[in-house]
Design a protein around this motif. Structure first.
Motif, short mmCIF file in Angstrom:
data_model
loop_
_atom_site.label_atom_id
_atom_site.label_comp_id
_atom_site.label_asym_id
_atom_site.label_seq_id
_atom_site.Cartn_x
_atom_site.Cartn_y
_atom_site.Cartn_z
N GLU A 1 62.60 67.40 60.29
CA GLU A 1 61.66 66.57 60.69
C GLU A 1 62.38 65.28 60.97
O GLU A 1 61.80 64.77 62.19
N ALA A 2 63.18 64.67 60.34
CA ALA A 2 64.00 63.47 60.96
C ALA A 2 64.50 63.44 62.02
O ALA A 2 64.56 62.92 62.98
N SER B 1 63.74 65.76 64.44
CA SER B 1 62.77 65.69 65.26
C SER B 1 62.37 64.61 65.77
O SER B 1 62.02 64.04 66.98
N ARG B 2 61.89 63.67 64.77
CA ARG B 2 61.61 62.17 65.26
C ARG B 2 62.50 61.59 65.79
O ARG B 2 62.28 60.66 66.63
N LEU B 3 63.97 61.79 65.49
CA LEU B 3 64.77 60.80 65.95
C LEU B 3 65.05 61.52 67.66
O LEU B 3 65.03 60.53 68.56
N GLU C 1 62.82 62.57 69.75
CA GLU C 1 61.49 62.11 70.32
C GLU C 1 61.63 60.64 70.66
O GLU C 1 61.48 60.33 71.84
N LYS C 2 62.16 59.70 69.58
CA LYS C 2 62.72 58.54 69.86
C LYS C 2 63.59 58.35 70.96
O LYS C 2 63.36 57.44 71.90
#
Length: 118
Positions: free
Chosen positions: A101-102, A104-106, A108-109
């Motif tokens: 999850e981290a 994926s978020r990174l 996206e950022k």
């Protein structure tokens, strides 16, 4: 690593007294806390860096072979070699903060930052 810390601190406008206060407040386990731990305890530290008094921890982990400490690599920092010599210290070669999850978020950022830049 030191260069990155200085750059971040300078960019935030933190002064040396504020930095010293933050450093002091990050030590949450000291002599009293380790003394009150029961045998067969488990300490899990997944923060970046130590959140306890190093010398007190070493005394605790050395004197209580029934207790364990579990770290991920970022939590150990420069103490990886020293702490790894204890049979009741478990070190994961993964970072607890770098989950799928981290990641994926990174990702996206990073993509959002590139789009904003363009």
């Amino acid at each position: 690593m030191t260069f990155q810390k200085i750059t971040l601190i300078d960019s935030c406008g933190l002064t040396k007294p504020v930095l010293e206060q933050i450093t002091v407040l990050s030590i949450v386990l000291g002599e009293q806390e380790f003394r009150s731990k029961k045998p067969n305890s488990i300490l899990v530290n997944t923060s970046i860096g130590l959140t306890f008094d190093k010398d007190v921890f070493v005394r605790w982990i050395s004197n209580d072979p029934t207790s364990f400490a579990i770290f991920d690599l970022p939590a150990l920092g420069e103490f990886q070699e020293e702490f790894s010599k204890y049979p009741n210290v478990i070190v994961s070669d993964r970072s607890s903060g770098f989950t799928l999850e981290a990641q994926s978020r990174l990702s996206e950022k990073v993509l959002a930052n590139i789009q904003d830049f363009l």
